[in-house]
Design a protein around this motif. Structure first.
Motif, short mmCIF file in Angstrom:
data_model
loop_
_atom_site.label_atom_id
_atom_site.label_comp_id
_atom_site.label_asym_id
_atom_site.label_seq_id
_atom_site.Cartn_x
_atom_site.Cartn_y
_atom_site.Cartn_z
N ALA A 59 -8.30 -9.31 -15.15
CA ALA A 59 -7.09 -9.95 -14.35
C ALA A 59 -6.56 -11.31 -14.93
N ASP A 60 -7.18 -12.02 -16.09
CA ASP A 60 -6.53 -12.95 -16.44
C ASP A 60 -4.97 -12.78 -17.07
N ARG A 61 -5.02 -11.48 -17.15
CA ARG A 61 -3.41 -11.13 -17.40
C ARG A 61 -3.10 -10.40 -16.20
N GLN A 62 -1.74 -9.88 -16.08
CA GLN A 62 -1.20 -9.21 -14.96
C GLN A 62 -1.62 -7.86 -14.89
N ILE A 63 -1.83 -7.23 -13.76
CA ILE A 63 -2.24 -5.93 -13.57
C ILE A 63 -1.27 -5.19 -12.88
N ALA A 64 -0.32 -4.32 -13.79
CA ALA A 64 0.83 -3.54 -13.56
C ALA A 64 0.55 -2.09 -12.72
N PHE A 65 1.02 -2.07 -11.54
CA PHE A 65 1.01 -1.14 -10.73
C PHE A 65 2.55 -0.24 -10.87
N LEU A 66 2.58 0.91 -11.36
CA LEU A 66 3.89 1.29 -11.59
C LEU A 66 4.17 2.74 -10.97
N GLN A 67 4.90 2.79 -10.08
CA GLN A 67 5.14 3.97 -9.30
C GLN A 67 3.88 4.50 -8.23
N PRO A 68 3.20 3.35 -7.67
CA PRO A 68 2.08 3.53 -6.88
C PRO A 68 2.65 4.33 -5.60
N PRO A 69 1.60 5.34 -4.90
CA PRO A 69 2.23 5.92 -3.83
C PRO A 69 2.57 5.00 -2.57
N HIS A 70 2.01 3.73 -2.65
CA HIS A 70 2.26 2.91 -1.52
C HIS A 70 2.14 1.37 -2.11
N PRO A 71 2.68 0.40 -1.78
CA PRO A 71 2.74 -1.04 -2.42
C PRO A 71 1.03 -1.47 -2.28
N PRO A 72 1.02 -2.03 -3.44
CA PRO A 72 -0.42 -2.79 -3.51
C PRO A 72 -0.45 -3.72 -2.10
N GLN A 73 -1.53 -4.01 -1.86
CA GLN A 73 -1.80 -4.62 -0.60
C GLN A 73 -2.88 -5.89 -0.98
N ALA A 74 -2.26 -6.98 -0.52
CA ALA A 74 -3.29 -8.28 -1.12
C ALA A 74 -4.47 -8.28 -0.56
N LEU A 75 -4.78 -8.31 0.78
CA LEU A 75 -6.17 -8.28 1.09
C LEU A 75 -6.93 -7.42 0.74
N ALA A 76 -6.46 -5.97 0.32
CA ALA A 76 -7.20 -5.00 -0.30
C ALA A 76 -7.68 -5.36 -1.67
N LEU A 77 -6.71 -5.76 -2.43
CA LEU A 77 -6.92 -6.22 -3.86
C LEU A 77 -8.05 -7.30 -3.81
N ALA A 78 -8.07 -8.28 -3.25
CA ALA A 78 -8.78 -9.40 -2.95
C ALA A 78 -10.28 -8.91 -2.49
#
Length: 231
Positions: A75-94
């Motif tokens: 994660a020192d570089r970006q993590i790309a989410f391409l065409q996920p079924p739902h938007p990535p959620q900040a609290l869940a990722l954290a």
């Protein structure tokens, strides 16, 4: 004179290995964070510069929880989410140890645009990982993505339905993921090594709050990019 039993196939060619042994990975691998799974993968982890097929029974069975330790490690570089079924959620990722600011959400209206975007991410080497959700991918598109992945050291996961596991794929590693009480069942569809018919059970806490959520429930992760992509 060396007998056949003494010849190491990998000395003849890196793509050769004994059917009774896991192949040695010459690419950099990132630990899955699950020792039992690392022990079953060539190189002891997720391969970089390669396409990995993850076939899920349905979105949200625990695939992000499975990938979280490796995503956190790059994660020192970006993590790309391409065409996920739902938007990535900040609290869940954290909550999974993935900095929300590293999340890059990409979406496209057309499959051709999504495939183009995946190629650009892989060839640029700007992202530590690319997660690409796609139900159907033509063989020629899979080969293009495989070649693009080989140009860098990005973790590249194709997430497709379980039924797609029956189709051929150039990916050297293909896993089938099914939810089980208290964890996740990992089936080995393809790997460079002996066939394993028995699935591997990984105990893990599947917290519903750590899944991707529909837009109306939560705000998307920070630094989300959501333009329509055009070649």
């Amino acid at each position: 004179m060396l007998t056949a039993a003494k010849i190491n196939p990998e000395h003849l060619h890196p793509s050769l290995w004994r059917a009774s042994q896991l192949a040695r990975s010459f690419a950099r691998c990132v630990s899955t964070g699950h020792p039992a799974l690392d022990n079953q993968l060539p190189g002891g982890g997720w391969p970089t510069g390669s396409m990995t097929d993850l076939h899920t029974q349905q979105p949200g069975v625990g695939e992000l929880r499975l990938l979280a330790p490796a995503l956190s490690a790059v994660a020192d570089r970006q993590i790309a989410f391409l065409q996920p079924p739902h938007p990535p959620q900040a609290l869940a990722l954290a909550g999974m140890g993935i900095p929300p600011e590293s999340a890059l959400w990409l979406r496209a209206d057309r499959t051709a645009d999504a495939l183009w975007a995946a190629e650009q991410v892989l060839r640029s080497g700007s992202c530590g990982a690319l997660l690409f959700w796609q139900n159907q991918v033509r063989p020629e598109s899979q080969r293009r993505l495989t070649l693009a992945a080989q140009e860098g050291e990005t973790l590249f996961f194709m997430l497709r339905p379980l039924a797609a596991a029956q189709d051929p794929s150039p990916a050297p590693l293909r896993l089938a993921l099914r939810p089980r009480a208290g964890g996740l069942e990992v089936g080995f569809v393809k790997r460079r090594g002996p066939q394993r018919d028995e699935p591997l059970f990984l105990p893990m806490q599947i917290n519903p709050a750590h899944r991707m959520q529909p837009r109306h429930e939560v705000a998307p992760a920070h630094r989300v990019a959501e333009p329509a992509l055009h070649q």
